[in-house]
Design an enzyme around this catalytic site. Structure first.
Site, short mmCIF file in Angstrom:
data_model
loop_
_atom_site.label_atom_id
_atom_site.label_comp_id
_atom_site.label_asym_id
_atom_site.label_seq_id
_atom_site.Cartn_x
_atom_site.Cartn_y
_atom_site.Cartn_z
N LYS A 1 -0.77 -4.34 -3.28
CA LYS A 1 -2.06 -3.80 -2.80
C LYS A 1 -2.19 -2.38 -3.31
O LYS A 1 -1.70 -1.43 -2.72
CB LYS A 1 -2.11 -3.84 -1.27
CG LYS A 1 -3.28 -3.10 -0.62
CD LYS A 1 -4.60 -3.77 -0.89
CE LYS A 1 -5.67 -3.25 0.07
NZ LYS A 1 -5.96 -1.82 -0.03
N ASP B 1 10.42 5.92 -9.89
CA ASP B 1 10.07 6.67 -11.10
C ASP B 1 10.89 7.96 -11.22
O ASP B 1 11.32 8.32 -12.33
CB ASP B 1 8.58 7.01 -11.10
CG ASP B 1 7.70 5.79 -11.34
OD1 ASP B 1 8.22 4.80 -11.89
OD2 ASP B 1 6.52 5.82 -10.96
N SER C 1 0.81 -1.22 0.00
CA SER C 1 0.00 0.00 0.00
C SER C 1 0.85 1.27 0.00
O SER C 1 1.50 1.59 -0.98
CB SER C 1 -0.97 -0.04 1.19
OG SER C 1 -1.97 0.91 1.06
#
Length: 682
Positions: free
Chosen positions: A490, A476, A465
């Site tokens: 998740k 990224d 999560s």
């Protein structure tokens, strides 16, 4: 419910036939839930992320989930029962929509009839059966749920139960119990299951049926009847004393789903996800067998007053799954400070010089909301604490930083965004797409950076999560190397909705990285993988039934600081070379292979005592040889028994992550020097 003792019919072998009159009482749909059924359909179709139509396709899936919830090990229904019940396969959606759930109770009452007859007969015949077991015979029990089939006849099911009972008796025998104790434990075990049948009410059946429908949508959408809703809210607030573990039913067993970071189980014991709890005891009192007991009753036994001790007997998910062990845990309340960020320094020596790498371990993304509401300017939060620790580590003159998110199951989304912002200037960190298709970027608005140097994020399969949001954003942005294992996956958002009776936890949105990739199902893939002792086939979003798929949306604008993939051709071979020579990693890889071999071995369980003893001794021998091989390579004294093996104090993964960061620094410096040289030549 009064259970009549049955006459034991001793024929050739054992039979479970009975002439008793069934004492069970059929359960009927509670009419006060008619409105809840209609409301459930409206809410699922209206606010679930997928905006599903509750139709025959959903009904077919729900039928299978419902049957599996009732009889997961194919122990009570016959193949002919399933064929008969299949007439209702396309009726569950209509039942829910019309507010008439009689079909669910028709199915349940047949299950109840089969279950009660089986358990009453078994309990009656159990002493003679246990006394007659021959453990020298070479026979096996199929324990692989993927290959289990519905029994074609009562005789076939009788034999399956005989083998199940023999396996449980043999396991107790191998754990040192005498015949009388084995009979006593197993009688109590089936008495618990009969008691559970007696305690099951119409509301319990309704919740099971409703969750068969929700499970056909995704694994995180669930209906909680009033009592279950109260328990869920207690668990969310962590307001009761306990061991800090999330539990669920798995067949007749209470299974550990995950450990709460900073909780007693995580800090005091070697309890692990997928372990099965078979008995619970209080300090100074005898153990109570809990196989077949209701989950809420087991939870009540584990909870207790602070600073008291609870003893759990478990069959471990790793190693010899046929032998149990006892674990003592002192109950504590999970406090905020137990989950706080912590720091340490890993020292690496290279070419006669020592380098320091700072490590900040973050068990969860937390914020003291009560202190914030009270106006306390010194409130604790994961971002504040991490920033403070970074400042302390910088004073120690660290060369690089590791953010350790292993076993971090998530927490505050706001904190995750703010914490990622400690390492990047203001900008997006995650995108959230709702059921209408609207995409909302979230991020950090503070342009300040607490640390701009080389860093890595350490993750594993239990990183979920909010952890995946932070790891994905820093990957990224090219801000950190992601090291470890594929994360949990998740990537969905749930909200709680009040209903006429109970609550609905419903999936309403999905998380996406700034690159547009979802964290759902796939998780975050590491730049460099470390060997993992966590079985991805049994733990993670992809291991759950019917998870929402991975997908991609448009990326948002964000800068890239380092082109990390360009460094991997240099970093990965050095990492692999070190692992091949590191005694700790060699032992870990051997242990992983051992676990994989055992998974295959124990899909078929031997019911021969000599074979089982041989398997256990060979497993211990391999474990001892593996440990002493590691110790010898490290110049440590060997041990004489597996009981003398203690956990490795050094964090092998953090040390290797530090080595990789130093490789990255050296490679980057070399690349920068070459670039400067070219610039000077121009």
């Amino acid at each position: 419910m009064n259970y009549k003792r049955l006459l034991l019919c001793l024929l050739t072998g054992y039979t479970f036939a009975s002439t008793s009159v069934s004492a069970y009482q059929e359960l009927q749909p509670p009419h006060e839930y008619d409105k809840v059924s209609k409301e459930l359909v409206e809410m699922l179709e209206g606010i679930h992320y997928n905006r599903p139509l509750i139709d025959d396709t959903i009904s077919e899936k729900a039928f299978d989930y419902y049957i599996e919830a009732l009889d997961p090990t194919k122990s009570f229904f016959l193949k002919s029962d399933i064929e008969k019940l299949s007439q209702y396969r396309n009726s569950l959606d209509d039942a829910l929509r019309d507010g008439d759930t009689q079909v669910a109770y028709t199915i349940y009452n047949l299950y109840l009839k089969r279950l009660e007859k089986r358990l009453v007969d078994l309990k009656s015949q159990l002493p003679e059966m246990v006394k007659g077991f021959d453990y020298t015979i070479d026979e096996t029990l199929n324990a692989d749920p993927e290959t289990l089939e519905w029994a074609n006849s009562e005789a076939e099911l009788d034999d399956y139960w005989r083998k199940r009972l023999k396996n449980r008796a043999l396991t107790l025998k191998l754990n040192g119990e005498d015949e009388d104790k084995i009979i006593s434990v197993l009688e109590r075990r089936y008495k618990n299951q009969l008691k559970q049948v007696d305690q099951t009410n119409a509301t319990d059946v309704y919740q099971t049926f409703a969750n068969a429908i929700t499970s056909a949508l995704d694994p995180h959408t669930s209906y909680f009847a009033p009592r279950a809703s109260e328990t869920f809210n207690i668990n969310m607030s962590l307001s009761l004393e306990g061991i800090g573990a999330v539990l669920q039913m798995d067949d007749d067993y209470t299974k550990v789903v995950r450990l709460v970071p900073g909780g007693p189980a995580a800090t005091q014991s070697d309890l692990a996800p997928n372990d099965r709890i078979i008995a619970v005891g209080q300090e100074g009192e005898p153990m109570i067998d809990v196989v077949g007991m209701r989950l809420d009753d087991v939870v009540d036994m584990i909870r207790g007053e602070r600073d008291t001790k609870v003893i759990l007997e478990v069959t471990p998910s790793k190693g010899d799954t046929q032998t149990s062990k006892k674990i003592s845990i002192v109950r504590k309340k999970v406090k905020l400070e137990d989950q706080s960020a912590k720091k340490e320094i890993v020292e690496i020596e290279r070419d006669g010089e020592k380098y320091k790498v700072g490590v900040i371990s973050l068990p969860t993304f937390y914020s003291d909301f009560a202190a914030i509401q009270a106006g306390d300017k010194n409130y604790k939060s994961s971002t504040r604490d991490t920033k403070k620790l970074i400042e302390e580590l910088r004073k120690e003159d660290i060369s690089a930083l590791i953010l350790d998110l292993r076993n971090n199951g998530g927490g505050s989304l706001q904190e995750a965004n703010a914490l990622a912002g400690l390492f990047i200037p203001s900008g997006p960190t995650v995108q959230i797409r709702d059921q209408s298709g609207r995409v909302t970027p979230l991020g950090d608005s503070d342009p300040g950076i607490a640390y701009s140097g080389p860093m890595a994020v350490l993750v594993n399969r239990m990183s979920a999560s909010a952890s995946e949001i932070v790891a994905g954003a820093l990957q990224d942005y090219g801000r950190a190397l992601i090291l470890g294992d594929q994360t949990f996956g998740k990537g969905t958002v749930q909200v709680l909705q009040e209903m006429d009776k109970g609550q609905l936890k419903v999936t309403q949105a999905k998380f996406y990285r700034v690159s547009g990739e979802s964290t759902q199902h796939k998780g975050v893939m590491p730049d460099i993988a470390f060997p993992s002792l966590i079985d991805k086939d049994n733990i993670g979003e992809s291991a759950l039934d019917n998870p929402l798929p991975w997908d991609k949306i448009h990326e948002t604008r964000y800068p890239v600081y380092w082109n990390m993939p360009a460094y991997l051709p240099i970093l990965e071979p050095r990492h692999e070379d070190r692992m091949a020579k590191d005694p700790n990693f060699i032992a870990i890889n051997e242990q992983i292979k051992e676990f994989k071999d055992q998974v295959e071995t124990y899909k078929t369980i031997s019911l021969n005592e000599a074979t089982r003893i041989k398997q256990r001794e060979e497993s211990k021998k391999r474990e001892l040889e593996r440990e002493n091989k590691r110790r010898t390579a490290l110049g440590l004294e060997t041990v004489d028994s597996v009981d003398d093996i203690e956990p490795v104090e050094e964090d092998t993964y953090a040390k290797e992550a530090s080595e990789i960061l130093l490789d990255f620094i050296a490679t980057n410096q070399m690349a920068q020097a070459q670039a400067d040289k070219k610039t000077a030549q121009k």
